[in-house]
Design a protein around this motif. Structure first.
Motif, PDB file in Angstrom:
ATOM      1  N   ASP A   1      -0.365  15.558   2.873  1.00  0.00           N
ATOM      2  CA  ASP A   1      -1.330  14.821   2.036  1.00  0.00           C
ATOM      3  C   ASP A   1      -0.956  13.364   1.813  1.00  0.00           C
ATOM      4  N   ARG A   2      -0.109  12.810   2.649  1.00  0.00           N
ATOM      5  CA  ARG A   2       0.249  11.406   2.450  1.00  0.00           C
ATOM      6  C   ARG A   2      -0.965  10.513   2.682  1.00  0.00           C
ATOM      7  N   ILE A   3      -1.100   9.501   1.851  1.00  0.00           N
ATOM      8  CA  ILE A   3      -2.166   8.503   2.001  1.00  0.00           C
ATOM      9  C   ILE A   3      -1.502   7.127   2.153  1.00  0.00           C
ATOM     10  N   PRO A   4      -1.772   6.383   3.234  1.00  0.00           N
ATOM     11  CA  PRO A   4      -2.621   6.830   4.348  1.00  0.00           C
ATOM     12  C   PRO A   4      -1.890   7.854   5.204  1.00  0.00           C
ATOM     13  N   GLY A   5      -2.603   8.370   6.209  1.00  0.00           N
ATOM     14  CA  GLY A   5      -2.011   9.353   7.103  1.00  0.00           C
ATOM     15  C   GLY A   5      -1.120   8.693   8.133  1.00  0.00           C
TER      16      GLY A   5
END
Length: 257
Positions: free
Chosen positions: A141-145
């Motif tokens: 779920d890291r933002i950004p990917g």
């Protein structure tokens, strides 16, 4: 006198001497009685396959988008009881790439894109019985990917697993566990993870997403005893024969997610 009669008389003489030695005499003997029972036990190979990070109830794998990252860690473990001693085994995992209806994906472009969604991150610390693993590499779920250039630093599968090119097809990827020393042995209580993440690169647009479409990754683990085989290759040949003959015991079925 014939030789046969001589031999018979000689034998009788020996016996007689032995019998006469005890006449009229009280003798004491050192005596001992020994019995030995040989016990034979049968082995009971048992493996387990889990991916504790993957939970469809939490919508894992649903409504993916460019930049989507999720943990998916198919992990096999030798869970054989040690009551009969060591039960090492050879193990392989098979990844079937299926479409939304459960049929093999045959489109080569779609397959090549799907390959680019599967990654192994050695920093991931989850496992067979551990949920909520963490990672310092590919973080869920890291933002950004992650971009394709960032993902290039990660292999598709764990380097401890080797692709079996003779048995693999475009939509059925077969990986043999080789282990840290290359002997392919998975001992009791040992485990190994094939891959850790499914990632949709941020570089993708609607074209790539449409080409990939809905797909499934069906992971199956198969094992065979390592004892009694000179090589891993011979063990897998026999495992193939068991499968062909329909006599392979189904240990555990992996879910299709």
């Amino acid at each position: 006198m014939t030789n046969t009669k001589k031999r018979n008389l000689l034998a009788a003489g020996v016996i007689l001497c032995a019998l006469l030695s005890g006449i009229g005499t009280t003798m004491a003997y050192f005596t001992e009685s020994v019995q030995e029972t040989n016990v034979f036990t049968t082995g009971d190979l048992d493996i387990g396959l889990k991916e504790p990070e993957w939970d469809p109830k939490d919508n894992d794998g649903k409504n993916m988008y460019p930049g989507y990252t999720v943990y998916k860690n198919p992990t096999v473990k030798n869970i054989t009881s040690d009551k009969n001693g060591e039960e090492p085994c050879y193990v392989r995992m098979i990844v079937d790439i299926l479409d939304g209806d459960g049929a093999d994906v045959t489109d080569s472009q779609a397959l090549n894109l799907i390959y680019k969604t599967i990654y192994y991150d050695e920093s991931f610390d989850g496992g067979y019985d551990k949920k909520e693993g963490t990672s310092t590499g590919l973080i869920q779920d890291r933002i950004p990917g992650y971009s394709l250039s960032e993902l290039a630093a990660y292999p598709m599968v764990n380097p401890l697993w080797e692709k079996d090119t003779a048995r693999s097809t475009a939509s059925k990827l077969v990986y043999n566990y080789m282990g840290k020393n290359g002997d392919g042995i998975l001992n009791i209580q040992e485990e190994s993870t094939l891959f850790t993440n499914v990632v949709i690169p941020i570089d993708w647009n609607q074209t790539e997403m449409k080409k990939v479409g809905n797909y499934q990754l069906k992971v199956t683990a198969q094992a065979i005893q390592s004892k009694g085989f000179a090589t891993q290759a011979e063990a897998y040949r026999m495992l193939d024969e068991e499968i062909k003959g329909g006599t392979l015991q189904e240990i555990r079925s992996a879910g299709v997610n």
